[in-house]
Each structure stands twice: as C-alpha cells, then as structure tokens.
Design a protein around this motif. Structure first.
Motif, short mmCIF file in Angstrom:
data_model
loop_
_atom_site.label_atom_id
_atom_site.label_comp_id
_atom_site.label_asym_id
_atom_site.label_seq_id
_atom_site.Cartn_x
_atom_site.Cartn_y
_atom_site.Cartn_z
N LEU A 33 42.69 2.32 40.65
CA LEU A 33 42.81 3.16 39.47
C LEU A 33 42.64 4.70 40.10
CD1 LEU A 33 41.12 1.21 36.66
CD2 LEU A 33 43.54 1.75 36.81
N LEU A 34 41.58 5.02 40.68
CA LEU A 34 41.38 6.58 41.22
C LEU A 34 42.36 6.71 42.29
CD1 LEU A 34 37.47 6.16 41.70
CD2 LEU A 34 38.85 7.28 39.83
N VAL A 35 43.02 5.85 43.09
CA VAL A 35 44.16 6.19 43.95
C VAL A 35 45.15 6.68 43.45
CG1 VAL A 35 45.47 5.33 45.58
CG2 VAL A 35 43.13 5.05 45.92
N ARG A 36 45.57 5.98 42.05
CA ARG A 36 46.58 6.44 41.35
C ARG A 36 46.50 7.61 40.68
NH1 ARG A 36 47.52 1.74 37.52
NH2 ARG A 36 48.26 0.57 39.49
N GLU A 37 45.35 7.98 40.17
CA GLU A 37 45.04 9.18 39.45
C GLU A 37 45.05 10.40 40.71
OE1 GLU A 37 41.28 8.91 37.24
OE2 GLU A 37 42.02 6.95 36.24
N GLU A 38 44.26 10.34 41.59
CA GLU A 38 44.34 11.36 42.59
C GLU A 38 45.75 11.53 43.12
OE1 GLU A 38 42.16 13.84 44.77
OE2 GLU A 38 41.65 12.74 43.01
N ARG A 39 46.59 10.55 43.40
CA ARG A 39 47.97 10.92 43.80
C ARG A 39 48.60 11.66 42.74
NH1 ARG A 39 51.24 8.10 47.49
NH2 ARG A 39 49.83 6.31 47.55
N ALA A 40 48.61 11.16 41.74
CA ALA A 40 49.34 12.21 40.40
C ALA A 40 48.80 13.55 40.49
CB ALA A 40 49.11 11.54 39.12
N GLN A 41 47.43 13.66 40.64
CA GLN A 41 46.69 15.28 40.57
C GLN A 41 47.28 15.96 41.97
OE1 GLN A 41 42.64 15.10 40.23
NE2 GLN A 41 42.54 14.00 38.34
N VAL A 42 47.34 15.33 43.10
CA VAL A 42 47.63 16.08 44.42
C VAL A 42 49.19 16.35 44.32
CG1 VAL A 42 48.23 15.64 46.50
CG2 VAL A 42 46.32 14.91 45.58
N LYS A 43 50.04 15.64 43.21
CA LYS A 43 51.47 16.01 43.28
C LYS A 43 51.74 17.29 42.41
CE LYS A 43 54.19 11.86 44.76
NZ LYS A 43 55.11 10.84 44.39
N ALA A 44 50.77 17.20 41.43
CA ALA A 44 51.00 18.16 40.40
C ALA A 44 50.30 19.53 40.78
CB ALA A 44 50.40 17.63 39.07
N ASP A 45 49.58 19.61 41.89
CA ASP A 45 48.72 20.83 42.21
C ASP A 45 49.47 21.88 42.81
OD1 ASP A 45 46.94 22.47 42.55
OD2 ASP A 45 45.70 21.33 43.83
N THR A 46 50.08 23.01 42.19
CA THR A 46 50.91 23.73 42.81
C THR A 46 50.20 24.93 43.53
OG1 THR A 46 51.26 25.02 40.77
CG2 THR A 46 53.21 23.34 41.31
N THR A 47 48.92 24.92 43.33
CA THR A 47 48.17 25.96 44.00
C THR A 47 47.92 25.83 45.41
OG1 THR A 47 45.86 25.00 43.32
CG2 THR A 47 46.95 26.43 41.73
N ARG A 48 48.05 24.46 45.84
CA ARG A 48 47.93 24.05 47.30
C ARG A 48 49.06 24.10 47.87
NH1 ARG A 48 42.42 23.19 48.61
NH2 ARG A 48 41.25 22.59 46.83
N SER A 49 48.85 24.10 49.39
CA SER A 49 50.15 24.19 50.16
C SER A 49 50.87 22.98 50.31
CB SER A 49 49.59 24.78 51.66
OG SER A 49 48.68 23.93 52.23
N GLU A 50 52.17 22.92 50.76
CA GLU A 50 52.78 21.79 51.01
C GLU A 50 51.91 20.98 52.17
OE1 GLU A 50 55.47 19.06 49.86
OE2 GLU A 50 55.34 21.20 49.09
N ALA A 51 51.52 21.57 53.03
CA ALA A 51 50.76 21.00 54.38
C ALA A 51 49.46 20.11 53.51
CB ALA A 51 50.74 21.84 55.42
N GLY A 62 46.56 5.59 53.33
CA GLY A 62 45.97 4.82 54.18
C GLY A 62 44.91 4.11 53.38
N ILE A 63 44.29 4.53 52.18
CA ILE A 63 43.50 3.68 51.51
C ILE A 63 44.28 2.69 50.89
CG2 ILE A 63 41.92 3.83 49.38
CD1 ILE A 63 41.12 6.52 50.21
N ALA A 64 45.40 2.83 50.13
CA ALA A 64 46.46 1.97 49.86
C ALA A 64 46.64 0.86 50.69
CB ALA A 64 47.66 2.77 48.99
N THR A 65 46.80 1.16 51.79
CA THR A 65 47.14 0.27 52.61
C THR A 65 46.35 -0.71 53.07
OG1 THR A 65 48.90 1.84 54.01
CG2 THR A 65 47.96 -0.22 55.02
N ILE A 66 44.78 -0.25 53.05
CA ILE A 66 43.72 -1.33 53.28
C ILE A 66 43.57 -2.16 51.97
CG2 ILE A 66 41.34 -1.35 53.51
CD1 ILE A 66 41.36 1.36 55.00
#
Length: 704
Positions: A33-51, A62-66
């Motif tokens: 659940l947290l991986v799903r939430e965190e992924r959505a937040q990272v994609k929506a965060d326009t204040t951070r650089s693309e890198a 990597g966490i999802a793969t485990i």
C-alpha cells in the motif's frame, strides 16, 4: 524509503524461513500500500527535479521486485495485492506506525476500509464464477509491476463523432428489431458485404501469397477498419484472414476464443501465417501457458475459469471463431465473451474485434443479436453511437418505406463480409449433395416403422383430447383458427410442442430416440457404401452423429481390410491431430471416421473429395460445416456428399426440412430472393408433418 526497505527485508526473511505469520502478511500488505502511495506522490511532485524523481521511482521498483519474489514463494500473499483486498484494523495501525517512523505525518487515512458483510459475501458466492484460476505465467507477468493498476486512461475509447453524440430523430424509436428484420425483408440480390479495398501486393510480410478475397480483408484492417463479421462460406480461409488482419492492425496481444476442437489448429495456423507473433493455447487451468505470448487461444469450455485474468491482461484485439456459438445470450459462454469484448472496447483505442462464422444464422435472424453486441454495434436495447449516427444520417425512420434497405446497408458498412466460394474461389470445384435412400427391411427397420406409427398414434390421441377439452370449455368449436382440410393447424403445433416438452414418463419412443435408432439401422449400409467408394475413388470421409454408429462403421472397415482414422470428441488434442495427419498424409489410410459435432469445424480434409453423411443433423449449418471440411481451398476435385436416408421413415422429412432451412442465411446474407422456410426447430416441424399426415390419412373431422 529506508523504513520500507527494512520492512521488506524482514518480510522476505520470514517467508524464506517458512514462518509466514498473520503479522508478516499484514506487513506485506502495508508495504504494498505504501509503495503504491509513495509512487503516486513522487510522480505528482513537480517541485523536485526529474533526476530525483527517477531515482526514487527506481528505488520503489526495487522494493516492489522483492515483494514480487516473496509473493511467488508464498502464493496466498497475491490476494493482498488486489485493490479490493480487505484492509484490517491491524494493517491500518501498522501503516500509521511506519509513517511516523519515517518522519511523516499520518494525516487522514487514504486507505479505504473494506469490511465484508454477510450480504456481500452471499452475493459474491452466488455471482462469482464456479472456478477461477490465474496461470503462473500470467502471475509472473503481472508481478513484473504488481503495484500499479493498469493505466487505461491513455487507451480510453474514441469519442464519438459530433454527429453521433446526440441521437435526434430516432431517439424514441425501437430500432433493434427493425434492424434485424431488414436482413430478411430488404434483400436486393447482392451479398451482404461491405466495400473492401484491393491490395496492391497480395502477399504477406513473409512472402506468402494470399487469394484476392483474403488480401482485401487484410487491407481493410491496414487502412483502419476494426470490426468485422467475417461470414465467408466455410473453406475460404477465415483463420488466416483474422491472423493477418491482427498483424496489419497491430492488435497484439490478441485473444482468440474458439471451440475446443480447433484450438490446436489455431496455434498451427498462427505459426504459419504470423510466425513473428508467438501463440499459446490454454488447456484446463493453463498451468503451462506462456503469459507473454502475442496470441492467446482459449476454448469456450474453459473460458469461465480464465475470464478474470483475461479481462485484465490488456488485449488490443479479440477474435471469436464459430461465433454462432454465442447466439444464446443467456448462456454462460456468451456472457463471458460479451464481458471480455466490453472490457477491451472500454480500455483500448479502436481494438480489432472479429466474429468468424460461415453459418451466422442457425435458426433465426435473432442469432445476429449477440454477434452484433460482441462487435460493439449495439447494446442490450439500442444501437451504439456509430450505428446510430449512420441511421440518423439516412434521414429515415422505421415508418418510412426505404428504412429497411438503408438500415441493412448501415449495418453492413460496419463490417459484415460475406463471400461465397462460387464468387471468389473459382478454382474450387463445385459440390453437390446426393441423397441415397436405403430400405430398412430387416427386423430393426420394421420395429422403427412400428415405433413411428405408435408415435403418430400418440400425437393423434393428444390432438383429439385437446379438441374435446376445448369443446367442453367453449361449448362449441365454431370459429376455430387455421382449419384447413378439416385440421386445426394451430392446434397441431401446440400438440407437437407439448410432446417435445413433456418430460413425464410415457410409453413408446420419442422423436429423438427414434432418430438415433434410425442412425443405428443405417450404420452398416452407410459404412458398406463408404467402403465401396474407398475401393473405387480413393479417400472417403465418413460422418456420424453417435458413437455407436461410428463404432459399427469402424468394425465394418476393419472387417473389409480398410485402414481408417477416428476423429472423435473425447480424444486428446494430440491424439486427434495424429489421426487427422494420418488420414491426410498416409496413402494407406482410406477412411476418416468423424464425429459430426466434434470434427465438423476447424479441420482440413480436402485430400478426399467424397464424404458420407451416415446420420442427419438437426441443423443445416452442421451439415454444411461437415461438407466444408472437404470442400475448401486446396480442393482439386468436385466434391460429393452422399447423404444416407432411410426411406419410408421420418428421416426423409428431416432431410427436406434441413434443405429448406438452409435458405435463411442465403436470404439474409447472400441477397437471395428465395422464400425462407419457418425458422422453427426442425424437431417441431418434423413432428408437425408426422401428425398432419396421420390426420389426413384418417380424414379426421374438426368436431369430435
């Protein structure tokens, strides 16, 4: 991120030790659940650089793969990845603790709580398919990115054209019945086939030469047409056309739903025509399938087990072979096919949808309804946007004289393709059906004729009782409907209908057991004739409906020293194909003994030009399909179907009815002006004839 990494390692270690406790399961679900939430937040965060965002997403992967590897080891954990999985209070509490440990403010819980109530549990039990499976290869494919639901937003259905968004003139008209009826009433002498483009180069990408009619369909798909009711006569290569159309439309992955007896042949044809697109065939639970194949072939009989994961796989095209199998919309297989096509149309931009059948109309023009719905032309009650727009553009309503012709054209233009052998494959020799009456003059024949008389007597007695009951109720029979030659024909049909539906115990035989006995009585005569043909003209195909007739024929062939191949429904696909190959390739195998139902579709037996129909089917379509196993592309000689008919029995009437019912498809699709016989069941019409003849013989008066 560090909190998630530590937690996922703890779960991994616990599963490796074999100690998958409830707390481990809870932690597994919360991490997902947290991986799903965190992924959505990272994609929506326009204040951070693309890198930065790319790096964070990489760590989340990597966490999802485990977690994916853990789920493979402990399959019950897969259930917790479902978006609708129950989230317990313990999971909600652990999520809060992990967020606090990471220095996050838990805030408002974004996880929806799903609590199964008694009502929802009961509903799920009654509506869920009897048995659902997910093949392991498909699980592996899904686990390659298990925490993101498929993003179908980019593949949403195309918006309707402006002129189709708001039906105007026809909005309050009932249109489905007029559309269906237009195919019976508006025949113009032309085949029901859309205009197709010609292909400049009638070759495939791999250099194989196509016939002109095949290349036209492929070119139409290349130019952007996406829905086809491919109703070419059997033997004109519909399988190849469908596969190459999918290749032209880039409609992979492609789902192909077929009868069980032809699914192996589909894999062979795919390897031949589209070798660059691997195909996999689902057998049973699909344990050995390739979940990453471009073409997935499944048979109607196991579709209920696989409809769940098939609906989520993201197909870009779907082919339904022998599409008349879905004519009964109340059947489970029809509902599953319609459900899958609806999901594909909802999620994919202009998917390729193809319904293949050389006999789209079995009994009634209404057989079109489910096929049109599969193709997305209509829904349960009305035409969909594209067809509605075309009907609006005619400027007509069902009350106008020219509506039927215009409506028929509007439907045809959506993608009906119908070509006859005589028109597009002049190199295929002609075919004919030759009836061979045989006399059943032994004791079995005498008992059959006696049973037929007893059946007629029982129907006459029912008729008399019905007349008497009506007379007592009404006090008179004056004004009885449809009285001709002293016979009330409406009452005759009601009496026969009651006979067919009466499940109570009764003396004597019914029409079904009688026809079976006639088949048994003809078996030796039919096999003897087939043996003579094999001796004189070469390979022969012998069709029968019942196993005991096939057994009797095979015993005679063995007695005559003729080698034969047996093609039956209970065989494995491997064994069945071995027997087909033996007949086709081994010059010593003289006869193919085939089940009329199991071998009537999907096989090529054009190495023979003579076939024997030892038993009659109840449908013209079944007879036609059997003949077209021999009369198809690749046939070099005229084809003759020798139909064995028991003289002086009900067999002769059934043969007449089968021939008359063959006119339905001719009128609806081929533009024939021939009168079409009633679309009622052959069983009903055969008994109506039997009772009517018996009444005429007795010169029965109207009044009791």
């Amino acid at each position: 991120m560090s909190v998630l990494a530590r937690a996922v390692r703890e779960v991994e270690s616990a599963v490796q030790r074999g100690s998958s406790t409830p707390s481990t399961r809870t932690k597994f679900q919360v991490i997902a659940l947290l991986v799903r939430e965190e992924r959505a937040q990272v994609k929506a965060d326009t204040t951070r650089s693309e890198a930065y965002r790319a790096e964070q997403l990489k760590r989340l992967d990597g966490i999802a793969t485990i977690l994916a590897k853990v789920a493979v080891r402990e399959s019950p954990l897969l259930e917790l990845l479902d978006e609708n999985a129950v989230v317990t209070d313990a999971a909600r509490g652990l999520r809060r603790e992990m967020l606090i440990a990471a220095g996050r403010q838990p805030g408002e819980d974004s996880v929806a709580v799903t609590t199964p109530t008694a009502t929802t549990t009961a509903n799920a039990a009654t509506t869920a398919p009897k048995r659902q499976v997910v093949p392991q290869a498909v699980v592996s494919r899904q686990l390659s990115n298990p925490f993101l639901a498929p993003d179908y937003e980019a593949f949403s259905a195309v918006a309707p054209r402006p002129d189709t968004q708001r039906p105007r003139r026809l909005v309050n008209w009932e249109l489905i019945e007029p559309l269906l009826n237009s195919f019976e009433t508006a025949a113009d002498g032309k085949a029901a086939s859309m205009d197709l483009p010609d292909r400049a180069d009638p070759r495939t990408r791999d250099g194989q030469l196509l016939m002109r009619h095949q290349a036209q369909v492929v070119e139409a798909a290349e130019e952007g047409h996406r829905t086809f009711l491919l109703a070419d006569e059997p033997g004109l290569g519909k399988t190849a056309q469908a596969l190459l159309a999918a290749q032209a439309a880039n409609a992979f992955p492609l789902l192909v739903v077929v009868p069980n007896v032809v699914k192996t042949n589909w894999a062979r044809e795919a390897a031949l025509w589209t070798p660059g697109h691997p195909a996999t065939v689902i057998h049973g639970d699909g344990d050995t399938i390739d979940g990453f194949a471009d073409i997935i072939v499944v048979n109607y009989e196991v579709l209920d087990r696989h409809v769940g994961w098939l609906g989520d796989l993201g197909f870009r095209g779907m082919v339904v072979d022998e599409a008349h199998f879905i004519k009964n919309k109340k059947s489970q297989r029809s509902q599953h096919v319609l459900q899958l096509s609806e999901q594909i149309r909802t999620r994919t931009v202009r998917p390729l949808l193809m319904a293949l059948t050389g006999t789209p109309l079995i009994n009634d023009i209404d057989d079109f309804r489910a096929i049109w719905q599969f193709l997305g032309w209509i829904d349960e009650k009305k035409p969909r946007a594209e067809l509605m727009g075309a009907l609006e553009a005619t400027g007509l309503t069902p009350a106008d004289p020219g509506f039927a012709t215009a409506a028929r054209t509007s439907v045809i233009d959506l993608g009906i393709v119908r070509r006859r052998k005589v028109d597009v494959a002049a190199d295929i020799p002609a075919r004919r059906v030759a009836d061979l009456p045989v006399e059943l003059d032994d004791s079995l024949g005498r008992s059959i004729r006696k049973a037929e008389r007893e059946l007629a007597d029982r129907l006459v007695a029912r008729y008399r009782m019905a007349l008497e009951a009506r007379a007592e109720a009404a006090g008179t029979l004056t004004g009885a409907a449809a009285v001709v030659d002293g016979i009330d024909h409406d009452l005759v049909r009601r009496v026969v209908g009651a006979e067919l539906t009466d499940k109570s115990a009764k003396t004597g035989e019914n029409v079904f057991s009688m026809i079976r006995r006639i088949g048994q009585a003809k078996a030796g005569l039919a096999a003897d004739y087939a043996a003579q043909l094999a001796r004189n003209v070469g390979k022969v195909v012998f069709f029968a409906k019942h196993v005991d007739v096939m057994d009797a024929a095979e015993a005679i062939f063995a007695e005559r020293g003729l080698r034969y191949s047996s093609i039956r429904g209970e065989q494995t696909n491997k064994k069945r194909q071995q027997n087909i190959d033996a007949f086709v390739n081994d010059p010593e195998v003289a006869v193919a003994v085939c089940s009329l139902t199991a071998a009537g579709v999907g096989i090529n037996l054009q190495v023979a030009s003579n076939l024997v129909l030892a038993e009659l089917s109840w449908s013209a379509a079944e007879q036609t399909q059997a003949i077209d196993r021999v009369h198809r592309i690749g046939q070099a000689e005229p084809v003759t179907a020798w139909r064995i008919i028991a003289a002086q029995t009900i067999d002769t009437k059934i043969a007449e009815l089968i021939d008359s019912k063959a006119g339905l498809a001719a009128r609806a699709l081929d533009g024939s002006d021939d009168e079409v016989a009633s679309a009622a069941d052959v069983q009903l019409e055969a008994l109506v004839a039997l009772l009517t003849d018996a009444l005429r013989a007795e010169v029965l008066p109207v009044t009791p």
